[in-house]
Design a protein around this motif. Structure first.
Motif, mmCIF file in Angstrom:
data_model
loop_
_atom_site.group_PDB
_atom_site.id
_atom_site.type_symbol
_atom_site.label_atom_id
_atom_site.label_comp_id
_atom_site.label_asym_id
_atom_site.label_seq_id
_atom_site.Cartn_x
_atom_site.Cartn_y
_atom_site.Cartn_z
ATOM 1 N N CYS A 14 1.847 1.898 6.634
ATOM 2 C CA CYS A 14 1.335 1.083 5.531
ATOM 3 C C CYS A 14 0.226 1.798 4.761
ATOM 4 O O CYS A 14 -0.819 1.220 4.461
ATOM 5 C CB CYS A 14 0.843 -0.268 6.045
ATOM 6 S SG CYS A 14 2.132 -1.293 6.779
ATOM 7 N N ARG B 95 5.734 -5.028 0.471
ATOM 8 C CA ARG B 95 4.317 -5.287 0.231
ATOM 9 C C ARG B 95 3.563 -4.018 -0.144
ATOM 10 O O ARG B 95 2.725 -4.030 -1.047
ATOM 11 C CB ARG B 95 3.689 -5.929 1.479
ATOM 12 C CG ARG B 95 4.136 -7.367 1.697
ATOM 13 C CD ARG B 95 3.617 -7.932 3.013
ATOM 14 N NE ARG B 95 3.961 -9.358 3.126
ATOM 15 C CZ ARG B 95 3.686 -10.115 4.179
ATOM 16 N NH1 ARG B 95 3.067 -9.573 5.234
ATOM 17 N NH2 ARG B 95 4.020 -11.381 4.204
ATOM 18 N N ARG C 194 4.416 -3.212 -3.743
ATOM 19 C CA ARG C 194 3.755 -4.113 -4.690
ATOM 20 C C ARG C 194 2.259 -3.810 -4.799
ATOM 21 O O ARG C 194 1.660 -3.954 -5.870
ATOM 22 C CB ARG C 194 3.965 -5.566 -4.272
ATOM 23 C CG ARG C 194 5.398 -6.064 -4.454
ATOM 24 C CD ARG C 194 5.554 -7.479 -3.915
ATOM 25 N NE ARG C 194 6.909 -7.958 -4.039
ATOM 26 C CZ ARG C 194 7.396 -8.579 -5.105
ATOM 27 N NH1 ARG C 194 6.600 -8.786 -6.161
ATOM 28 N NH2 ARG C 194 8.641 -8.989 -5.138
ATOM 29 N N ASP C 195 1.650 -3.406 -3.682
ATOM 30 C CA ASP C 195 0.216 -3.101 -3.662
ATOM 31 C C ASP C 195 -0.068 -1.649 -4.042
ATOM 32 O O ASP C 195 -1.207 -1.185 -3.939
ATOM 33 C CB ASP C 195 -0.364 -3.392 -2.275
ATOM 34 C CG ASP C 195 -0.424 -4.882 -1.969
ATOM 35 O OD1 ASP C 195 -0.288 -5.675 -2.909
ATOM 36 O OD2 ASP C 195 -0.596 -5.239 -0.796
ATOM 37 N N MET D 190 -2.688 -1.239 0.728
ATOM 38 C CA MET D 190 -2.328 -2.561 1.241
ATOM 39 C C MET D 190 -3.507 -3.530 1.152
ATOM 40 O O MET D 190 -4.595 -3.260 1.673
ATOM 41 C CB MET D 190 -1.859 -2.447 2.689
ATOM 42 C CG MET D 190 -1.242 -3.731 3.226
ATOM 43 S SD MET D 190 0.376 -4.096 2.490
ATOM 44 C CE MET D 190 1.449 -3.119 3.549
ATOM 45 N N TYR E 52 -2.224 -11.394 3.171
ATOM 46 C CA TYR E 52 -1.106 -11.649 4.074
ATOM 47 C C TYR E 52 -1.550 -12.344 5.360
ATOM 48 O O TYR E 52 -2.712 -12.689 5.524
ATOM 49 C CB TYR E 52 -0.385 -10.329 4.365
ATOM 50 C CG TYR E 52 -0.008 -9.590 3.111
ATOM 51 C CD1 TYR E 52 0.818 -10.178 2.161
ATOM 52 C CD2 TYR E 52 -0.515 -8.314 2.839
ATOM 53 C CE1 TYR E 52 1.159 -9.515 0.992
ATOM 54 C CE2 TYR E 52 -0.188 -7.647 1.671
ATOM 55 C CZ TYR E 52 0.649 -8.245 0.752
ATOM 56 O OH TYR E 52 0.969 -7.596 -0.414
#
Length: 322
Positions: free
Chosen positions: A205, A276, A279-280, A284, A289
């Protein structure tokens, strides 16, 4: 009439292992008065079985983002609450904590970190995703005390060499590292240069550049486990500054990862975590979330699992909620 003697045992005479099993059902706020009952109960309240892992993952700072370094302002009440929680925990545990977990929105100061380091010198694992208010001297002082440190979860920082150098000097058994944030060739170079014997690395991530990935695979011969799941993989930066993302690993990279004992990689369009991070834009925004989402890792030894009992929701209701 003959006197009848009671065969019942007093609570303070119970075996320590029995007391520990009972006290495992209490959080640290509930343990504090229990430890004052008698010497036997005090000893049981400090048993390493209770304090091996101190998970403060529910404790967060009340903060405001700022434009100037350290880019975070934290109110005094949050600092006082954190120190209060640490004093209770350190007093009860008597140095037994070997794993310490903090929330990504808990912004400690050097004095907090120094107090923790001096109170639990046998720490083996530290999860501390936020370093905004920790200075170079502060973290290096703590690492020098933690000679037994084996695992660290940390944020991406601009100049990682100094902390990698300190870990290399002080922590001879260090083997696992997790970086939350951008992982570029500068970070890869700092790790490969100072921690060539690192066994486990997770950058899940995160923003991960192809250059950094290749540097790790080429230079870290002792690396056994690599997790690059749900990363935003960048080929390079275009002259206009736009991010050039690559969606699939080429044959060269796959050949290099084949030597690893475990390799975790996911760039699936149907994966929630991958969606996610896209999109970020690679950074992150964990706060958007589920509370458990940031605690996950495909590497079992780095996953945090459920929140511990020592600091649960009841503790927040007893004066530690923002």
């Amino acid at each position: 009439m003959a006197e009848i003697k009671s065969s019942s045992r007093r609570w303070e005479d119970m075996e320590t292992d029995v007391l520990v099993k009972i006290f495992k059902e209490l959080n640290m706020i509930e343990l504090a008065p229990v430890a004052q009952v008698c010497h036997a109960w005090r000893s049981a309240c400090s048993d390493p079985l209770l304090w091996n892992t101190l998970d403060l993952g529910l404790l967060k700072s009340n903060f405001i983002q700022t434009r100037a370094s350290p880019y975070i302002w934290v109110d005094d009440r949050s600092d006082r609450k954190l120190m209060k929680a640490l004093r209770i925990a350190m007093s009860l545990s008597r140095g037994a904590v070997t794993c310490l977990i903090f929330h990504f929105n808990l912004y400690m100061r050097d004095e907090h970190l120094s107090y923790v380091a001096e109170s639990c010198p046998h720490l083996r694992r530290l999860v501390m995703p936020a370093w905004n208010r920790i200075t170079k001297n502060g973290i290096c002082h703590a690492v020098r005390i933690w000679e037994e440190l084996e695992s660290l979860t940390m944020p991406s920082i601009a100049h990682p060499s100094y902390i990698m150098e300190e870990i290399s000097r002080s922590c001879k058994n260090f083997s696992q590292l997790k970086v939350m944030g951008t992982f570029d060739v500068n970070f890869a170079f700092a790790i490969a240069t100072n921690l060539p014997n690192l066994r486990v690395l997770s950058v899940r991530c995160s923003i991960l550049t192809k250059e950094a990935l290749l540097f790790i695979l080429d230079c870290m011969d002792h690396l056994e486990v690599l997790n690059m799941s749900h990363c935003l993989l960048l080929e390079n930066l275009t002259p206009t500054g736009k991010k050039k993302v690559f969606k699939e690993l080429d044959g060269n990279i796959r050949d290099k990862t084949a030597r690893l004992r475990e390799f975790f990689h996911c760039q699936s369009s149907s994966c929630i975590a991958c969606d996610r991070i896209s999109r970020d834009e690679g950074l992150m925004r964990w706060y958007k979330y589920e509370d458990w989402f940031w605690r996950e890792d495909e590497i079992s030894s780095l996953a945090l699992g459920n929140y511990g009992k020592l600091f649960d929701e009841s503790c927040l209701d007893l004066g530690f909620r923002n």
